[in-house]
Design a protein around this motif. Sequence first.
Motif, PDB file in Angstrom:
ATOM      1  N   LEU A 182       0.822  -1.219   0.000  1.00 44.02           N
ATOM      2  CA  LEU A 182       0.000   0.000   0.000  1.00 44.02           C
ATOM      3  C   LEU A 182       0.853   1.266   0.000  1.00 44.02           C
ATOM      4  N   ILE A 187      -1.540   3.865  -1.898  1.00 45.11           N
ATOM      5  CA  ILE A 187      -2.948   3.536  -1.651  1.00 45.11           C
ATOM      6  C   ILE A 187      -3.257   3.808  -0.177  1.00 45.11           C
ATOM      7  N   ASN A 194      -3.051  -0.695   8.210  1.00 45.76           N
ATOM      8  CA  ASN A 194      -2.398  -1.568   7.233  1.00 45.76           C
ATOM      9  C   ASN A 194      -1.834  -2.795   7.956  1.00 45.76           C
ATOM     10  N   ASN A 210     -11.298  -3.728   0.506  1.00 42.67           N
ATOM     11  CA  ASN A 210     -11.499  -2.385  -0.035  1.00 42.67           C
ATOM     12  C   ASN A 210     -12.918  -1.899   0.291  1.00 42.67           C
ATOM     13  N   VAL A 243      -9.162  -0.534   2.729  1.00 39.90           N
ATOM     14  CA  VAL A 243      -8.375   0.201   1.744  1.00 39.90           C
ATOM     15  C   VAL A 243      -9.312   1.039   0.877  1.00 39.90           C
TER      16      VAL A 243
END
Length: 442
Positions: A182, A187, A194, A210, A243
């Motif tokens: 990421l 991202i 994370n 996501n 995400v």
Amino acid sequence: LLLLLVPLLNNQLQTNLNISNLLAPGVLLAIGAMFLITGVLSGSYPAFYLSAFKPIAVLKGKGGRAGNKVLRSILVGIQFAISIFMLVGTLIIYDQMQYLRHKDLGFDKDQVLRMVLDNDAAREKWPVLKNKLLENPNIRGATTSTTSPGRGFGKNVMSVETNDGTMEQYGVDSYGIDYDYLPVLGIDVSAGRNISSKYPTDTASAVLINEAMVSRMGWSDPIGKKFQFDRDSTKFHKVVGVVKDFHQRSLYDPIEALLFIPSLNNSNVLVKIGGDLNASIRSIESIWNDVFPNMPFEYSFLDEDFMEQYETDQLRGRLFLGFSVMMIFIACLGLLGLASFIAEQRTKEISIRKVLGANVSGLVTLLVKDFIILVALGALPAFGFAYYFMGEWLDTFEYHVEMNYVLYLLVLTIISAITVITTGYHALRAASSNPAENLKYE
């Protein structure tokens, strides 16, 4: 022309055309038939028209007026319509391609180099390769994954915790990433955190999802929701972070629900370059050859990989551009001949108007305006077809530009300017001629 253009066509269209192919019996037969049919069609009208003249009327000066003005206008108008349609299509395709290149995809694709570790032995050496890469100050980050944006991923059936706490079977798109995936691709995490080496249990029990997955499942609070990869197992993976949505696939497709599984043994290497590109590539190659002396150094760039998904559309754009230029050139040839013919037909009329006080600019406008009217009439069906067919093409993309009507106006202006330039010479020549010379036999 073929000898000159075939290499260019092969290069632009990724084809393998050869001049010798024209000698094939079927091709020769088709060319012969084309010559015959074209010759008959183009020659039959004037032949029939001339043979229909009545000798008495012709000798009295009443039957020799050449041609059918309506038919001539229709044929030239059709040429204009095809040229306008092709040019509008070219500009719309170009507009969409520019949109695809510059749209924010939700991740940083610029100057990201992609390499492949295609065997287990190479993947085991990833930590060594990574440490050496990060010693270069031009390398901003390095990561691995089982796939990358623009490429495919797997779909697996697994049990997923619903909003009411029950476990139900779903087909879920997923792929493996390491801790740095990421950050390297820029991202963002919109909820939770994370995956990280700070949490030793992440590789065994954590997953990321996501925002599209949250919407699909209708979760009010996705953090802590469980996934069970094997129905016969008692092991669960829990969501630790959400995400922000990004385009894993092309803009033909909507953003799909995705599951990211921590994985430290992946084949795709992504390296973010932040400094001098050429110097960085040379450095990466040197490091690669040091770590893998028996493996060739091969790489691509993430932005190029992503744009490869639109190769067919880019090819369509090049074809439209080529045919647009060809059609405009052919239309100009017909226009030039017609302008010369009409100027010759109206010589005496122009001379009389000039004697009566008409100026050159007014006479040029008189001759050119008919062709501008033809352009306008040809534009009507061309714009209609372009709106329909190019609208259908744009709708094949989930994300696309809106129909830009300024492009239609631009094309009309371009074709009108070409028309004025093409016909203006003959119009100016006719308007500038000496009336005495043209009328001395009357």
